[in-house]
Motif scaffolding. Sequence first.
Motif, PDB file in Angstrom:
ATOM      1  N   SER B  11       0.772  -1.255   0.000  1.00  0.00           N
ATOM      2  CA  SER B  11       0.000   0.000   0.000  1.00  0.00           C
ATOM      3  C   SER B  11       0.801   1.303   0.000  1.00  0.00           C
ATOM      4  N   HIS B 107       0.578  -4.946 -11.533  1.00  0.00           N
ATOM      5  CA  HIS B 107      -0.425  -3.937 -11.869  1.00  0.00           C
ATOM      6  C   HIS B 107       0.203  -2.585 -11.587  1.00  0.00           C
ATOM      7  N   ASP B 111       1.857   1.599  -5.145  1.00  0.00           N
ATOM      8  CA  ASP B 111       2.836   0.834  -4.352  1.00  0.00           C
ATOM      9  C   ASP B 111       3.641  -0.151  -5.206  1.00  0.00           C
ATOM     10  N   HIS B 112       3.253  -0.314  -6.484  1.00  0.00           N
ATOM     11  CA  HIS B 112       3.977  -1.248  -7.353  1.00  0.00           C
ATOM     12  C   HIS B 112       4.758  -0.546  -8.464  1.00  0.00           C
ATOM     13  N   ASP B 208      -1.371  -8.923  -4.269  1.00  0.00           N
ATOM     14  CA  ASP B 208      -2.543  -8.112  -4.588  1.00  0.00           C
ATOM     15  C   ASP B 208      -3.636  -8.964  -5.221  1.00  0.00           C
ATOM     16  N   HIS B 251      -7.286  -7.901  -1.134  1.00  0.00           N
ATOM     17  CA  HIS B 251      -6.137  -8.563  -0.499  1.00  0.00           C
ATOM     18  C   HIS B 251      -6.563  -9.829   0.232  1.00  0.00           C
ATOM     19  N   HIS B 273       3.461  -8.294   1.202  1.00  0.00           N
ATOM     20  CA  HIS B 273       2.538  -7.153   1.106  1.00  0.00           C
ATOM     21  C   HIS B 273       1.996  -6.830   2.500  1.00  0.00           C
TER      22      HIS B 273
END
Lengths: 112, 316
Positions: B11, B107, B111-112, B208, B251, B273
């Motif tokens: 996140s 994705h 946060d990615h 995710d 999640h 995560h």
Amino acid sequence: MQVNIEKIENINIYSIEGNLDSNTSGDLEKKLIPVIDANNTKFILDFSELNYISSAGLRVLLGAAKKLNQYSGKMILCSVKDDIKEVFEIAGLLPIFPIVDDPEAAAQKILQ
Amino acid sequence: MKVKFWGVRGSIPTPQSSVQIKQKIKRILRKISEKQLHDLPAINRYIDTLSPVEAGTIGGNTACIEVRADNQLIIFDMGSGIKNLGNAIMKNDQKTEGLDIHIFLTHTHWDHMIGFPFFSPAFFPSNTLHFYSGHPNLKERLEVQQDYRFFPVALNQMGSKKEFIQLEHNSSINIGNVKITNFPLYHPGGSFGYRVDYGGKSFVYATDSEYKDLSGKNTKNHIEFFRHADLLVFDAQYTFEEAIHKEDWGHSSALVGIDFSVQADVKRLALFHHEPERDDFEIENILKKSIDYGNINYPDKKLEVFLAIEGLEVNL
Ligand SMILES: [Zn+2]
Ligand SMILES: [Zn+2]
């Protein structure tokens, strides 16, 4: 998994035998949700013969509890083995499912 | 195959707070005094035995994993962890004739991909970055992130060559002899899991992802995707109870990861995560409870469950 269903007055007593996991939880769901939808609001789940419960089983019970909540219903678990009680604790579900020692205590609690 | 965690948080990047650091120092000092350690070498030796949770941190950077196999450099996700990975690449790998760096995105939630503008190798004209994603328009998404209103350096000002490859869902692609297969996951806006197969070993990255219907018929494709993985990295942001209450937040929980791993005969499961609201001790507590769950439900299975920790390297 086997479910033996008994109805005493307006209390539905489900005795669940075997494993409640991804292979079997769907069966329980089919036996539980339509009954709730048909205006049954009092359930006792007897776990004395339940071997183990996985996340899939917990998911189905939570779904039923959520639905029952909408109808101000009650679901009480009884005769739960220590290991299974611990699984409920680990999953953070003890506040959601009241657990009592035996079917008599469950009946008492449900009629309160 | 080598797998290294550079960002494990979910996140939002989550640095340790002063309160948390102070708490750790006090705890360590208490233990040193209980053990009656007085001389500095003994104290140092003792501190070196402590876990990252006790004397370091699980890590606050968001999702980024490095995979090395068949001399290929492959990166999964570009969360804030990719900054330190970039620095390590500059130090250990960079050469004048340039590098090929393969980057797979699950994705494009912040946060990615938020770390990409700080990925040093992207500034070298001799380097080529190969981007892969199951989503369309990845280039445009990165350009938006580096729009002048949000970041001073535009994507096309980063000197490396860039190639964008949109993956067909459920397809495989080869990088050298490394086979990478994608698998769509349930997440707001969609997410993709990746399975890396090389030299008889397999690594699955499935973050995710929410699993709402856990019945066998609904999960069997996931189980097949995870089948016999030597390492599964799994979204364990929530407790089981939280995952149910945060329906459609996208999640999952460690308990679901354990059930899947057992069904799929996975060897090692890394919880990933991590929830930014939890401190290291709370995250470790989730691990302990998850291991208890595995021991209760699957006493005969030899599944290893551990926390994905920043800096941790796993050799497969
Ligand atoms: Zn994320
Ligand atoms: Zn996301």
